[in-house]
Design a protein around this motif. Structure first.
Motif, PDB file in Angstrom:
ATOM      1  N   ARG A  44     -27.952 -21.922 -16.448  1.00  0.00           N
ATOM      2  CA  ARG A  44     -26.464 -21.590 -16.725  1.00  0.00           C
ATOM      3  C   ARG A  44     -25.876 -20.937 -15.573  1.00  0.00           C
ATOM      4  N   ARG A  45     -26.616 -19.961 -14.634  1.00  0.00           N
ATOM      5  CA  ARG A  45     -25.789 -19.150 -13.566  1.00  0.00           C
ATOM      6  C   ARG A  45     -25.705 -20.351 -12.478  1.00  0.00           C
ATOM      7  N   ALA A  48     -22.640 -22.523 -13.369  1.00  0.00           N
ATOM      8  CA  ALA A  48     -21.563 -21.635 -13.465  1.00  0.00           C
ATOM      9  C   ALA A  48     -20.984 -21.606 -11.846  1.00  0.00           C
ATOM     10  N   ASP A  51     -19.742 -24.928 -10.507  1.00  0.00           N
ATOM     11  CA  ASP A  51     -18.312 -25.130 -11.184  1.00  0.00           C
ATOM     12  C   ASP A  51     -17.548 -24.138 -10.475  1.00  0.00           C
TER      13      ASP A  51
END
Length: 222
Positions: A44-45, A48, A51
């Protein structure tokens, strides 16, 4: 020969053994769950961060070719055009064709010149060749403007180099209209107007005779 079977697990002796097995299974599951959670958090990091980078710079596309920076060529050294024009203008203004030399020339068969304060012995020695000729310029065949600028530059450079005696060939004027030595007269006018010139005489027959002048220059300042 038939493969050997793995040994069967030891039979549980009592309830305590069963609890130990259950705890070990539970710990393994907790560890696996924690590792899975850590991997998910790391993913997820990364997503992120990717992104965030995309939002910051916008959509990107790979370069089709290597970036090349065109460097400007080394500029040529500036040409001192204005300085050259100024020098030409000074020469044109300082050497006048209308300058009256009749009162400055010694009235003799060669029409020699000596600057005020210079004795007749200087022109006499100049005629005898006491000073050796160190350089010469040939103006014969030049147009008046060309000859004037060429002579001015020649005298100036010769004086800067420390030369004392030079020869100026102006021709006898046999090819001029009326066979008049026009350039000879102008050369005398121009030389008299040059501060570097302190005297001149007509050259010896072997050195040009009536078609040349032997010019004595002032010593260069050190």
């Amino acid at each position: 020969m038939a493969p050997r079977k793995p040994p069967a697990p030891a039979p549980l002796k009592d309830l305590a053994d069963l609890k130990k097995v259950q705890r070990a299974i539970a710990e393994t599951r907790e560890r696996e769950a924690a590792e899975a959670a850590a991997r998910a958090a790391a993913e997820r990091r990364r997503a992120a961060e990717k992104d965030l980078f995309t939002r910051a710079i916008g959509a990107t596309a790979p370069l089709k070719r290597k970036a090349v920076v065109a460097l400007a060529p080394e500029p040529p050294a500036p040409i001192p055009v204005q300085h050259q024009l100024d020098e030409q203008r000074v020469l044109r203004e300082s050497l006048s064709d209308e300058f009256d030399v009749t009162t400055l020339l010694d009235v003799d068969d060669a029409m020699s010149f000596r600057r005020p304060g210079i004795g007749t012995d200087v022109t006499a020695r100049l005629r005898k060749g006491d000073w050796s000729i160190q350089a010469q310029i040939d103006l014969h065949g030049m147009r008046s403007d060309e000859a004037r600028e060429a002579l001015g530059g020649f005298i100036r450079n010769a004086h800067k180099q420390g030369l004392r005696c030079v020869r100026v060939v102006h021709g006898k004027g046999l090819g001029s209209p009326g066979r008049q030595p026009v350039l000879k007269t102008k050369t005398q006018r121009w030389l008299i107007q040059k501060n570097e010139v302190i005297a001149f005489v007509q050259a010896k027959p072997a050195e040009g005779g009536a078609g040349a002048l032997v010019v004595l220059l002032a010593p260069a300042r050190r």
